[in-house]
Design an enzyme around this catalytic site. Structure first.
Site, PDB file in Angstrom:
ATOM      1  N   LYS C  76      75.955  58.925  21.840  1.00 10.66           N
ATOM      2  CA  LYS C  76      75.584  57.560  21.442  1.00 10.66           C
ATOM      3  C   LYS C  76      75.057  57.565  20.010  1.00 10.66           C
ATOM      4  O   LYS C  76      74.339  58.493  19.603  1.00 10.66           O
ATOM      5  CB  LYS C  76      74.524  57.051  22.414  1.00 10.66           C
ATOM      6  CG  LYS C  76      74.049  55.610  22.181  1.00 10.66           C
ATOM      7  CD  LYS C  76      73.075  55.188  23.290  1.00 10.66           C
ATOM      8  CE  LYS C  76      72.678  53.726  23.160  1.00 10.66           C
ATOM      9  NZ  LYS C  76      71.782  53.294  24.254  1.00 10.66           N
ATOM     10  N   SER C 151      72.892  49.013  26.818  1.00 12.27           N
ATOM     11  CA  SER C 151      73.339  49.166  25.452  1.00 12.27           C
ATOM     12  C   SER C 151      74.293  50.347  25.263  1.00 12.27           C
ATOM     13  O   SER C 151      75.009  50.407  24.274  1.00 12.27           O
ATOM     14  CB  SER C 151      72.155  49.309  24.510  1.00 12.27           C
ATOM     15  OG  SER C 151      71.444  50.469  24.803  1.00 12.27           O
ATOM     16  N   SER C 175      69.812  50.708  30.079  1.00  9.79           N
ATOM     17  CA  SER C 175      70.950  50.932  29.187  1.00  9.79           C
ATOM     18  C   SER C 175      71.827  52.137  29.475  1.00  9.79           C
ATOM     19  O   SER C 175      72.854  52.293  28.834  1.00  9.79           O
ATOM     20  CB  SER C 175      70.468  51.014  27.736  1.00  9.79           C
ATOM     21  OG  SER C 175      69.982  49.754  27.334  1.00  9.79           O
TER      22      SER C 175
END
Lengths: 95, 496, 484
Positions: C76, C151, C175
């Site tokens: 990420k 997210s 998330s």
């Protein structure tokens, strides 16, 4: 709880984000519905409850007084938008 | 138009028949003496090239986190003990949020509701007695970097070397009433911290700064007036000037029927006035909240006790001991203990004087001659050109009559240039004073004989001529005649 | 060798160790598949040529004692990677190249992992659909124009679409778990303090936690072993004895007590979710564990609490993005002007909104009513769990109140978007570990997840329960490569 344009302008000044009137109106609308949602908390009685700041179940660890970080000026300034080898450069502050 | 009341040395602002008292509180920022910063591992050394003592944490890069320096915690507690203050075993670090170029995180890690040190006190030695000044609290916080405004007309340059250095903020209660008390308070705080080794108190290097809170009220009033804060004053002289200006400004406003706005002001050192800081109006809302990157700081009794055991003799105690042990006056003792280096020097001189010490000479030579030289050359006593050892020797030479005080002064001048053993100078220059009564008698008789007429005038009542004869004796002896003996013998001989 | 990219992490590790596959072969396969998958928009920054070089280097002198020997992994774009652009999916960090590495990613590289690239996400981790990224939306591999969740949307899509064998995300309010649920993958949020936050772009410091996102529980456990370490550079990192999560993985959960909190049965909850939950309960029983009805009375206050605490911390954490030291700067006439322009232009609207909320709830006159109140309610929420854990070992709930929704469907309705996190948020507030495993499909054929919440530091326990359930559920993710 009603958040008006004046409040939006005040908060945006505090958070250093510029808003024009149109943006401020939209924000006021968004924030008002969010705060209606948040109001739910006022239902709860919490007078004698201790606030919880951290869920980390440990105490603050102290480190020894050693200098581990040396001169990394080049690294520090590398990403800065201004092109100066020694300093960070910003527009003048109006004092 | 400030007039001081004629009755006492009280600092009052007078307008007509009204007397205004000035209420002062100080927030002193003292840089903690430590190797590395409060929450990062960069060096804290003064004077480095810009941005060479900045770590990724100091420059607030993404993902960087604070880790607290144990020594800084100890220094704060040590200072608290020196201020006879309450040590809080649990304290919390809060974020103080505001934007400024030299504040890379956009917040300062400080302590708001739960500081590490609570209430304490400081005793001041004022001319009209002792005064106790209350300490509200002491907390740890990060220092900011430096903004340099005058290197470029359009831009400000930022140096983050100082960003993150540990500061102790010491908040006094509003107990101070005059610029003189402020002077004494700052000096006392500085002295205590230098004794403890927790802050070097070097105001020129910025180790010690203060925000000064000033308000006024009619003498005898119970309520406080509205106060203004004068930020970041970095010398005692400026603090005093700022207080003077501000107090008068406020009184003028009140007399004019106006309200005083609670605001933050700056002291303009060029114009010698305070003025309002424009940019700080909304900076009052710092939105303090506990820093979620840190946990509450908890210290144990053992931790505090081990720090207590490191505390040296502090100024108040040392002063008491000097008075008891060395039999010097409180006034003299105050001067000698005011700075730990001075106290150390004095004690070394005393020790080196051996038996038969002359305390009075020691006190006078240090606080008189030596201080004059140090002031003149802008030196700290730790940089004294004359060592304690040699000063002690010089004093002993006076005490045992080898030289006169006057000769000693000239030897002292020589010693300034190279810390020479005074005994050596006496021998090389043949400065031993003439203390042989027989030789002095011969000399004095000679002088009297050469000045018969003046001797007669003296005997007839012109007492001023005594000085003439002393002068002649001294001149003839190359200044080496023992002055006391000269006085005695001369007096006797002139009566004959 | 059958499709390399279809293999599990553990299988790839095994094959590399047994020299049936080289790191170069494996890396090349994932690079090729990633290159064919641009439509998913899962990547912000690709580092493919470097990855191949590193893979070759590994093969030249391999170390098979490592846990991730020569395994390519994309991460990420919230983890700072040395020399590789790290943007947090924001314009304000568009050109930011860190000169340092996050602890969690360093752990991965130390165990032989090789960086494939940085994965898309919601800007500064604020969002539940990966629709707030400066670099555009991410597509869910499950179906076209479907959000992957957020997210960690790019991460979930990458794992689900097999562009990377495994990845790491971050979880502040759900998330990791919510996008795992939306994409039919496994996502673990460890106990707060388990994984170091050093070098991770901070969103909400008291809630953020990095965690593995994988195709199955065993893979998840292996990565958790690698990333969870005590880090003295993070003052909130906890020094506890960590299990060897994969090694100690067990399906035996006989006699474990699993709590079913009644408050999670929310009004208007779709029947499919309720059915899924019931099925989960059956599986638990079939594993020999016991079901216990429990109450977590303050559940309904969790989301409002979260939407005070998280924005408050974020408003302060994001103050450093001011155009002075790094990142985007918009020129201004003076310092304040520069700040305001930089931040208005550099931050997206969701981020600006949350900063404003956060600034407001901390501001003078409102601190007690909002922030302090939220911290008190947070205590009550944590107490609920502490009470429950006196009688149960873990808790079973749905992961999300629905399956993945269409891109654009909830964008203009913040509250509706926030409600996505209703089951996940209480866990972050209490600092507990939780794992989402895919447990079924809805009528549209989209995956749905079940969440297992554990006691603090009991990652092994919830991994075991997940492992046992996974076997019973036999979930098959229906990926048809629609984007290739």
């Amino acid at each position: 709880m009603s958040i008006d344009l004046k409040t939006i302008k005040h908060i945006s000044k505090l958070s250093r984000i510029s808003v024009d009137d149109k943006k401020a109106e939209k924000l006021a609308g968004d924030l008002n519905s969010i705060f209606d949602f948040i109001e739910k908390l006022s239902e709860l009685k919490t007078d004698n409850v201790q606030p919880l700041t951290s869920v980390a179940e440990t105490t603050l660890k102290l480190r020894p007084d050693e200098i581990k970080s040396k001169n990394i000026r080049e690294q520090i300034l590398k990403n800065s938008p201004a092109d100066n080898e020694d300093f960070f450069v910003v527009p003048k502050v109006v004092e | 138009m400030d007039l001081v009341s004629k009755e006492q040395a009280e600092y009052l602002i007078i307008r007509g028949d009204k007397e205004y008292e000035v209420v002062i509180g100080l927030e002193v920022h003292a840089q903690v003496t430590s190797n590395s910063k409060l929450f990062s591992t960069s060096s804290t050394k003064f004077g480095a090239e810009p941005n060479t003592q900045v770590s990724l944490v100091d420059a607030a890069f993404p993902g960087m986190l604070p880790v607290i320096n144990e020594f800084c915690v100890k220094q704060a507690i040590k200072t608290g003990i020196g201020l006879k203050a309450q040590i809080n075993k649990r304290s919390v670090f809060d974020r103080k949020n505001y934007f400024y170029a030299d504040l890379p995180q956009g917040y300062q890690i400080s302590q708001f509701k739960d500081p590490i040190v609570g209430e304490g006190k400081v005793i001041l030695d004022m001319p009209n007695g002792q005064k106790e000044v209350g300490i509200e609290r002491l907390h740890l916080e990060q220092d900011a970097g430096k903004s340099i405004h005058d290197m470029d007309p359009h831009n400000t340059f930022v140096d983050l070397n100082r960003s993150g250095v540990a500061l102790m903020e010491i908040v006094s209660k509003p107990d101070l009433r005059s610029p003189d008390e402020v002077n004494a308070y700052i000096k006392k705080l500085r002295s205590i911290m230098r004794y403890l080794g927790t802050c070097d108190g070097n105001m020129q290097e910025g180790s010690l700064r203060a925000d000064v809170n000033v308000s006024v009220r009619l003498k005898g009033a119970k309520d406080f007036g509205t106060r203004c804060e004068i930020k970041n004053v970095n010398s005692i002289k400026f603090m005093q000037m700022a207080i003077n200006y501000e107090a008068n400004r406020q009184v003028d406003l009140i007399e004019d029927g106006q309200k005083i706005d609670q605001e933050t002001r700056l002291f303009d050192t060029k114009k010698n006035e305070t003025r309002s800081m424009r940019s700080k109006e909304d900076a009052h809302d710092y939105r303090y909240f506990p820093d979620p990157d840190l946990l509450p700081l908890e210290v144990t009794d053992e931790f505090i006790d081990s720090i207590k055991s490191e505390i040296p003799e502090l100024p108040d105690d040392k002063k008491k001991r000097f008075i008891d042990e060395f039999k010097i006056s409180p006034y003299e003792a105050t001067i000698l203990v005011s700075d730990i280096e001075v106290a150390k020097y004095f004690e070394e001189v005393v020790a080196k004087m051996g038996k038969n010490k002359d305390m009075k000479l020691a006190v006078n030579w240090i606080t008189g001659e030596l201080f004059a030289v140090l002031n003149d050359k802008n030196l700290e006593i730790s940089q004294s050109p004359i060592s304690a050892k040699n000063l002690a020797k010089l004093i002993n030479l006076i005490k045992n009559g080898t030289i006169s005080g006057k000769i000693a002064k000239s030897i002292f001048e020589d010693m300034i240039n190279g810390d020479v053993d005074p005994q050596v100078i006496v021998e090389e220059k043949g400065l031993k004073q003439q203390s042989d009564p027989k030789a002095l008698e011969v000399l004095i008789e000679k002088i009297i004989n050469e000045n018969r007429d003046k001797a007669i005038e003296y005997k007839q009542g012109k007492e001023k001529l005594f000085g003439f004869f002393v002068g002649q004796v001294m001149k003839n002896s190359g200044g080496k005649a023992n002055p006391q003996m000269v006085n005695e013998i001369l007096k006797a001989k002139l009566q004959e | 060798m059958s499709d390399i990219t279809k293999q599990t992490l553990n299988s790839l590790v095994q094959n590399i160790k047994e020299k049936k596959l080289s790191s170069y072969e494996v890396t090349k396969s994932f690079v090729e598949r990633s290159e064919k998958s641009k439509k998913l928009n899962a990547y912000i920054t690709e580092d493919f040529s470097n990855a191949l070089l590193k893979a070759k280097k590994f093969d030249d002198s391999p170390n098979f004692d490592l846990k991730l020997p020569g395994i390519p992994i994309a991460v990420k774009d919230l983890f700072c990677t040395n020399g590789i652009r790290t943007t947090a999916a924001s314009k304000i960090l568009n050109n930011f190249i860190p000169t340092y590495e996050s602890t969690v990613t360093q752990n991965i590289w130390d165990e032989g992992g090789i960086l494939l690239g940085k994965l898309n996400c919601d800007e500064f981790a604020m969002g539940s659909s990966n629709e707030t990224s400066y670099f555009g939306n991410v597509q869910n591999p499950i179906d076209e124009n479907l959000v992957p969740g957020g997210s960690s949307g790019g991460s979930a899509a990458a794992v689900s679409g097999q562009l990377t064998p495994i990845t790491i995300g971050t979880d502040t309010g759900g998330s990791i778990r919510q996008p795992a649920s939306f994409t039919g993958t496994v996502g673990l949020k460890p106990t707060y303090g388990s994984c170091s936050r050093f070098g991770i772009v901070a969103f909400a410091s008291s809630l953020d936690q990095a965690g593995p996102m994988a195709q199955n529980v065993e893979d998840c456990a292996l990565l958790q072993e690698v990333i969870s370490t005590y880090d003295p550079k993070d003052s909130t990192s906890i020094d506890f004895k960590r299990n060897q999560y994969r090694k100690e993985l067990s399906k035996n959960i006989k006699g474990k007590k699993i709590g079913i909190p009644k408050e999670y049965r929310v009004d208007g909850m779709p029947k499919e979710i309720e059915d899924l939950w019931q099925k989960g309960i059956e599986h638990i029983k079939n594993c020999g564990a016991e079901i216990v009805d429990i109450s977590l009375p303050h559940t309904s206050y969790a989301l409002p609490t979260y939407y005070i605490v998280a924005p408050a911390e974020a408003s302060s954490n994001l103050a450093r993005y001011d155009g002075v030291k790094y990142g985007f700067r918009s020129e201004g006439q003076n310092l304040i002007d520069m700040y305001e322009k930089t931040r208005s232009e550099g931050f997206g609207s969701e981020v600006q909104r949350r900063i404003m909320i956060g600034t407001y709830v901390l501001s003078s006159g409102y601190y007690d009513a909002y922030y302090l109140k939220a911290q008190k309610v947070r205590r009550l929420i944590k107490n609920d769990f502490d009470e429950a854990y006196k009688v149960v070992d873990a808790i079973l709930t749905p992961s999300t109140p629905s399956s993945a929704f269409k891109i654009g469907e909830k964008k203009d309705d913040p509250i509706s978007m926030y409600l996505n996190d209703i089951f996940t948020v209480p866990v972050n507030l209490a600092g507990l570990p939780a794992i989402s495993i895919p447990a079924g499909h809805d009528a549209k054929g989209y995956p749905l997840g079940l969440q297992i919440i554990g006691k603090a530091f009991a990652e092994q326990e919830i991994l075991n329960i997940a492992y046992a359930m996974e076997e019973k559920i036999e979930f098959k993710n229906k990926i048809n490569d629609w984007w290739i």
